[in-house]
Design a protein around this motif. Structure first.
Motif, mmCIF file in Angstrom:
data_model
loop_
_atom_site.group_PDB
_atom_site.id
_atom_site.type_symbol
_atom_site.label_atom_id
_atom_site.label_comp_id
_atom_site.label_asym_id
_atom_site.label_seq_id
_atom_site.Cartn_x
_atom_site.Cartn_y
_atom_site.Cartn_z
ATOM 1 N N PRO A 96 0.843 -1.197 0.000
ATOM 2 C CA PRO A 96 0.000 0.000 0.000
ATOM 3 C C PRO A 96 0.880 1.250 0.000
ATOM 4 C CG PRO A 96 -0.841 -1.590 1.570
ATOM 5 C CD PRO A 96 0.482 -2.115 1.077
ATOM 6 N N GLY A 97 0.553 2.204 -0.841
ATOM 7 C CA GLY A 97 1.341 3.418 -0.966
ATOM 8 C C GLY A 97 2.336 3.367 -2.120
ATOM 9 N N ASP A 98 2.568 2.177 -2.700
ATOM 10 C CA ASP A 98 3.442 2.072 -3.875
ATOM 11 C C ASP A 98 2.740 2.658 -5.100
ATOM 12 O OD1 ASP A 98 5.496 0.904 -2.507
ATOM 13 O OD2 ASP A 98 5.144 -1.126 -3.250
ATOM 14 N N THR A 99 3.560 3.063 -6.054
ATOM 15 C CA THR A 99 3.034 3.663 -7.277
ATOM 16 C C THR A 99 2.959 2.613 -8.378
ATOM 17 O OG1 THR A 99 4.001 5.782 -6.680
ATOM 18 C CG2 THR A 99 3.386 5.481 -8.978
ATOM 19 N N MET A 100 1.795 2.530 -9.007
ATOM 20 C CA MET A 100 1.601 1.627 -10.143
ATOM 21 C C MET A 100 1.668 2.460 -11.420
ATOM 22 S SD MET A 100 -1.637 -0.530 -8.687
ATOM 23 C CE MET A 100 -2.524 0.968 -8.260
ATOM 24 N N VAL A 101 2.287 1.917 -12.461
ATOM 25 C CA VAL A 101 2.365 2.582 -13.752
ATOM 26 C C VAL A 101 1.420 1.847 -14.704
ATOM 27 C CG1 VAL A 101 3.843 3.260 -15.664
ATOM 28 C CG2 VAL A 101 4.757 3.272 -13.341
ATOM 29 N N PHE A 102 0.396 2.552 -15.146
ATOM 30 C CA PHE A 102 -0.583 1.997 -16.084
ATOM 31 C C PHE A 102 -0.186 2.419 -17.494
ATOM 32 C CE2 PHE A 102 -2.793 1.748 -12.175
ATOM 33 C CZ PHE A 102 -3.794 0.803 -12.319
ATOM 34 N N HIS A 113 -11.950 3.803 -16.900
ATOM 35 C CA HIS A 113 -12.306 3.627 -15.492
ATOM 36 C C HIS A 113 -11.629 2.351 -14.997
ATOM 37 C CE1 HIS A 113 -14.866 4.252 -11.966
ATOM 38 N NE2 HIS A 113 -14.940 2.942 -11.910
ATOM 39 N N PHE A 114 -10.973 2.437 -13.833
ATOM 40 C CA PHE A 114 -10.246 1.301 -13.281
ATOM 41 C C PHE A 114 -10.774 0.983 -11.892
ATOM 42 C CE2 PHE A 114 -7.498 3.359 -16.305
ATOM 43 C CZ PHE A 114 -7.015 2.302 -17.057
ATOM 44 N N ARG A 115 -10.902 -0.307 -11.597
ATOM 45 C CA ARG A 115 -11.315 -0.781 -10.281
ATOM 46 C C ARG A 115 -10.257 -1.759 -9.774
ATOM 47 N NH1 ARG A 115 -15.905 -0.657 -13.288
ATOM 48 N NH2 ARG A 115 -17.612 0.568 -12.484
ATOM 49 N N ILE A 116 -9.822 -1.554 -8.528
ATOM 50 C CA ILE A 116 -8.893 -2.477 -7.885
ATOM 51 C C ILE A 116 -9.699 -3.223 -6.827
ATOM 52 C CG2 ILE A 116 -6.775 -2.714 -6.545
ATOM 53 C CD1 ILE A 116 -5.826 -0.104 -7.862
ATOM 54 N N ILE A 117 -9.758 -4.531 -6.977
ATOM 55 C CA ILE A 117 -10.637 -5.360 -6.160
ATOM 56 C C ILE A 117 -9.798 -6.375 -5.393
ATOM 57 C CG2 ILE A 117 -12.595 -6.956 -6.245
ATOM 58 C CD1 ILE A 117 -13.232 -5.620 -9.005
ATOM 59 N N ALA A 118 -10.175 -6.628 -4.135
ATOM 60 C CA ALA A 118 -9.484 -7.615 -3.294
ATOM 61 C C ALA A 118 -9.918 -9.009 -3.736
ATOM 62 C CB ALA A 118 -9.827 -7.395 -1.834
ATOM 63 N N GLY A 119 -8.977 -9.795 -4.251
ATOM 64 C CA GLY A 119 -9.299 -11.172 -4.652
ATOM 65 C C GLY A 119 -10.008 -11.239 -5.985
ATOM 66 N N ILE A 126 -11.273 -2.096 -3.376
ATOM 67 C CA ILE A 126 -10.225 -1.392 -2.640
ATOM 68 C C ILE A 126 -10.105 0.046 -3.120
ATOM 69 C CG2 ILE A 126 -7.735 -1.288 -2.215
ATOM 70 C CD1 ILE A 126 -7.664 -4.311 -2.324
ATOM 71 N N GLN A 127 -10.138 0.239 -4.428
ATOM 72 C CA GLN A 127 -9.924 1.577 -4.988
ATOM 73 C C GLN A 127 -10.491 1.621 -6.398
ATOM 74 O OE1 GLN A 127 -5.739 2.479 -5.011
ATOM 75 N NE2 GLN A 127 -5.994 4.479 -5.947
ATOM 76 N N GLU A 128 -10.983 2.802 -6.792
ATOM 77 C CA GLU A 128 -11.381 3.003 -8.181
ATOM 78 C C GLU A 128 -11.044 4.428 -8.600
ATOM 79 O OE1 GLU A 128 -15.561 2.607 -9.159
ATOM 80 O OE2 GLU A 128 -16.129 3.239 -7.157
ATOM 81 N N PHE A 129 -10.757 4.604 -9.872
ATOM 82 C CA PHE A 129 -10.369 5.919 -10.380
ATOM 83 C C PHE A 129 -10.575 5.957 -11.885
ATOM 84 C CE2 PHE A 129 -6.746 3.144 -10.173
ATOM 85 C CZ PHE A 129 -6.123 3.298 -11.397
ATOM 86 N N ASN A 130 -10.629 7.183 -12.415
ATOM 87 C CA ASN A 130 -10.766 7.399 -13.863
ATOM 88 C C ASN A 130 -9.490 8.028 -14.389
ATOM 89 O OD1 ASN A 130 -13.354 6.443 -13.853
ATOM 90 N ND2 ASN A 130 -14.331 8.432 -13.987
ATOM 91 N N ILE A 146 -1.223 5.802 -7.273
ATOM 92 C CA ILE A 146 -0.741 5.272 -5.998
ATOM 93 C C ILE A 146 -1.798 4.337 -5.426
ATOM 94 C CG2 ILE A 146 -0.097 5.872 -3.633
ATOM 95 C CD1 ILE A 146 0.993 8.518 -4.766
ATOM 96 N N LEU A 147 -1.353 3.160 -4.953
ATOM 97 C CA LEU A 147 -2.277 2.212 -4.336
ATOM 98 C C LEU A 147 -2.718 2.759 -2.982
ATOM 99 C CD1 LEU A 147 -3.689 -0.553 -4.388
ATOM 100 C CD2 LEU A 147 -1.657 -1.495 -3.286
ATOM 101 N N ALA A 148 -4.029 2.841 -2.785
ATOM 102 C CA ALA A 148 -4.589 3.380 -1.548
ATOM 103 C C ALA A 148 -4.247 2.481 -0.353
ATOM 104 C CB ALA A 148 -6.109 3.496 -1.686
#
Length: 186
Positions: A96-102, A113-119, A126-130, A146-148
């Motif tokens: 958590p807190g690391d930066t992801m490069v899309f 639109h991106f959704r980060i889902i647990a499992g 966990i997180q969503e963003f546009n 950045i991962l929330a």
């Protein structure tokens, strides 16, 4: 037209067999038999080519046995290919807190639109963003996210969708690509 060439092919084929028998029985000493065999063979090849051409439908080049086996086709370019890496150390493990490069290769839409889902995809969000693409984009668009902070540890699923306005002016999402899996550690 096909029947005509088929009849010619069959009649010449019977004559070819007879002349071949004549050339065989003369042990190849009869020049007339050998010449006749060559002529009938040429007629058979011509009739076969005409039969093949007459059996094709529509305009354009027809396939015959003399065309090359391999033909080149324009392959459709794959669009909206999304990939995610972890900034600074790559791989598929992050905290958590690391930066992801899309990265989006050959984007076809203006907004994603991106959704980060647990499992698995039915688990907790966990997180969503546009992300909106700028007008002066190239074939590949990259951005960072950045991962929330989260207490979840394990495999996360990143699901991506393209956002566009339909004909009624409503915003609609369409899923693109396959899910991306990363692992939250530490």
């Amino acid at each position: 037209m096909r029947i005509k060439y088929l009849v010619i092919y069959l009649v010449v084929g019977v004559a070819f067999v007879a002349v071949s028998l004549w050339a065989f029985l003369s042990n190849g000493r009869s020049a007339k038999a050998v010449r006749a065999k060559y002529k009938l063979g040429g007629i058979m090849l011509t009739a076969w080519a005409m039969l093949a051409a007459a059996s094709c439908e529509g305009p354009g080049p027809f396939v015959t046995c003399y065309e090359p086996v391999v033909e080149c086709y324009d392959v459709a370019m794959e669009t909206d290919v999304v990939s995610v890496t972890v900034k600074d150390y790559g791989g598929n493990k992050l905290k958590p807190g690391d930066t992801m490069v899309f990265s989006i290769e050959n984007p076809m839409y203006k907004e994603y639109h991106f959704r980060i889902i647990a499992g698995d995809p039915q688990a907790t969000l966990i997180q969503e963003f546009n992300y909106r693409i700028q007008e002066n984009n190239t074939n590949t668009v990259s951005f960072e996210q950045i991962l929330a902070p989260t207490d979840f540890r394990g495999t996360i699923t990143i699901v991506s969708a393209a956002v566009y306005e339909n004909q009624e002016g409503q915003t609609t999402e369409i899923g693109i690509g396959s899910a991306i899996y990363l692992e939250i550690v530490g």
